[in-house]
Design a protein around this motif. Structure first.
Motif, PDB file in Angstrom:
ATOM      1  N   GLY A  87      -5.703   4.793  -3.003  1.00  0.00           N
ATOM      2  CA  GLY A  87      -7.030   5.325  -3.324  1.00  0.00           C
ATOM      3  C   GLY A  87      -7.995   5.423  -2.152  1.00  0.00           C
ATOM      4  N   GLU A  88      -7.636   4.863  -0.985  1.00  0.00           N
ATOM      5  CA  GLU A  88      -8.528   4.900   0.194  1.00  0.00           C
ATOM      6  C   GLU A  88      -8.027   5.981   1.158  1.00  0.00           C
ATOM      7  OE1 GLU A  88     -11.028   2.570   1.164  1.00  0.00           O
ATOM      8  OE2 GLU A  88     -10.902   1.595  -0.805  1.00  0.00           O
ATOM      9  N   THR A  98       0.853  -1.192   0.000  1.00  0.00           N
ATOM     10  CA  THR A  98       0.000   0.000   0.000  1.00  0.00           C
ATOM     11  C   THR A  98       0.886   1.239   0.000  1.00  0.00           C
ATOM     12  OG1 THR A  98      -1.615  -1.263   1.276  1.00  0.00           O
ATOM     13  CG2 THR A  98      -1.914   1.129   1.219  1.00  0.00           C
ATOM     14  N   LYS A  99       0.664   2.117  -0.967  1.00  0.00           N
ATOM     15  CA  LYS A  99       1.524   3.299  -1.082  1.00  0.00           C
ATOM     16  C   LYS A  99       0.752   4.549  -0.697  1.00  0.00           C
ATOM     17  CE  LYS A  99       5.256   3.959  -3.282  1.00  0.00           C
ATOM     18  NZ  LYS A  99       6.371   4.198  -4.174  1.00  0.00           N
TER      19      LYS A  99
END
Ligand code: NAD
Length: 455
Positions: free
Chosen positions: A252-253, A233-234
């Motif tokens: 995106g979250e 996760t980036k």
């Protein structure tokens, strides 16, 4: 005054070198802009371990039912933990100063800058004075890396490890960017003190350089305990329009917390060295040979500034090697010391702890070394069973397939940090399993797992 050795930076590399060269009767000047002890003692290893120890006392007191102990109304005082941490650090800093003083090493408190260098002399300026020395040792360390993520820079709600260590109050919740050693140690601290923690790691696993099987056990335990660990996760953006709530966008979250701690690695400190224009660098750090010599005659570099392995004990070993080489320069001997980078122990102070030394199975495969792996749960140790209710732990030995030389040892389970040194002896000295079998381990200790695994 002209010195034999000028050292810039008073961390584990710098103060070790200063003490060793002074002990050998050489005139040494050591420059340090802050307190001696460097990152490790002032804003790294020691303060974190002090806070982690406090958190562990609280956590153990509130989780003691499994040992037949119930404690009610257990409270912690974070400010008191911080105060104790500061006292411990102050005492250790004073101890280093005393040792340097005992050896008649000149300690100059200020920012040192190299002003000129010839092959037999270097000039350094500090606090308006000029100092000259035959040899220069650069031990300027590293600083926390700030990644170019929008919203991170100069944001008071975004901490690095130094900010987190200085905070007088606990955050109500925290997002930790980077699941490396710093990230997982702070995740442990905050979680044990009841702070909701989210860890965001860009790689497919936290602690990516360690044995994956060992790391998996920690990951499973921490996730079960309620730490939200996101891998692959980036982080894309950080927004702090609605403080005290800070928002982090990753894959995106959006995730929310009161504070964000960024721990995505460290970078070498090269300030003050600008006049050394010919000094060879490698990926932003000073390039050195096996004796910690740079490409410039009489210029050595040790510790994080070389970015070989950023650990305090590597820095101090490099300093020993560099000073020996320097002292031997006039009367060369054939058995110069070097640093054995394949036998460096390392510890992650998670709960349970992870400790390892030498290569992993994966690294052996990359190096085309054929290996045999032996492993056991830590529960094969009676002492481990007694003191670690509900835990399984793991100890893995990586052996050379041909002659059974011990190439690596990887453990998870308390208190493996305290016996990894025994494994370091084996790896560093190239012991075989047969030789290790002849070593007597005290019973009952958790260290016996190293023996159980090879009988
Ligand atoms: P690290 O290199 O150990 O870990 C950084 C982590 O951040 C890596 O897992 C990396 O994949 C991840 N990362 C990088 N960019 C990212 C991004 N944009 N988003 C999410 N994740 C990202 O670095 P560290 O934890 O900052 O520690 C710095 C140094 O200090 C290390 O060399 C470490 O060994 C040393 N240290 C040692 C100890 C100890 O010995 N117990 C304790 C603390 C620090």
């Amino acid at each position: 005054m002209r010195y034999y050795l000028a050292i810039i930076g008073g961390g584990p590399a710098g103060y070790t070198a200063a003490e060793k060269a002074s002990k050998a009767g050489k005139d040494v000047v050591l420059f340090e802009q802050n307190a001696v002890g460097g990152t490790c003692l002032n804003v790294g290893c020691i303060p974190t371990k002090s806070l982690l120890f406090g958190a562990k006392q609280y956590y153990n007191a509130t989780h003691a039912q499994k040992y037949g102990v119930t404690a009610e109304n257990v409270l912690f005082d974070f400010a008191a933990m911080q105060k104790r941490k500061t006292i411990v650090v102050r005492k250790l800093v004073a101890g280093i100063k005393q040792r340097l003083n005992n050896e008649h090493c000149t300690l100059v408190n200020g920012f040192a800058k190299v002003v000129s260098r010839q092959d037999t002399m270097v000039s350094i300026e500090c606090n308006g004075e000029t100092y000259e020395a035959e040899n220069l040792m650069i031990c300027t360390g590293s600083t926390n890396f700030v990644p170019p993520i929008p919203g991170i820079k100069d944001n008071p709600a975004v901490w690095d490890s130094t900010d987190a260590l200085a905070a007088t109050e606990l955050p109500k919740s925290i997002i930790i960017v980077g699941g490396g050693v710093i990230g997982m140690e702070f995740a442990t601290l905050y979680h044990e003190l009841g702070v909701p923690v989210t860890v965001i790691e860009a790689m497919p696993s936290i602690l990516p350089n360690l044995d994956p099987e060992v790391v998996q056990l920690l990951l499973e335990k921490y996730r079960k305990a309620g730490i939200n660990i996101l891998t692959s996760t980036k982080v894309e953006e950080i927004q702090s329009d609605d403080l005290p709530c800070i928002k982090v966008k990753a894959n995106g979250e959006w995730y929310e917390a009161e504070k964000v701690l960024v721990s995505v690695g460290r970078r070498a400190n090269l300030q003050g060295l600008e006049t050394l224009r010919d000094l060879e660098l490698e990926r932003g750090a000073i390039k050195t040979d096996e004796f910690c010599k740079t490409n410039l005659p009489n210029v050595y570099a040790c510790g994080d500034v070389t970015a070989k392995i950023m650990l305090a004990h590597v820095a101090s070993r490099q300093a020993e090697v560099a000073v020996s080489k320097m002292l031997n320069a006039q009367s060369p001997i054939t058995n110069d010391q070097t640093v054995n980078y394949l036998a460096i122990p390392s510890v992650v102070y998670s709960n349970p702890e992870i400790a390892s030394v030498g290569i992993t199975e994966q690294q052996a495969a990359e190096m085309s070394i054929p290996v045999e792996v032996r492993k056991l749960p830590m529960t094969f140790s009676g002492r481990f069973m007694v003191e670690n209710e509900g835990e399984t732990g793991l100890c893995k030995l990586v052996l050379h397939a041909a002659d059974h030389t011990v190439l690596g040892v990887h453990c998870i389970g308390n208190p493996c940090s305290e016996f990894i040194a025994a494994a370091s002896f084996a790896v560093s000295k190239g012991y075989t399993v047969e030789e290790m079998q002849q070593v007597v381990f005290p019973h009952p200790t958790v260290s016996e797992i190293l023996h159980e695994i090879i009988v």
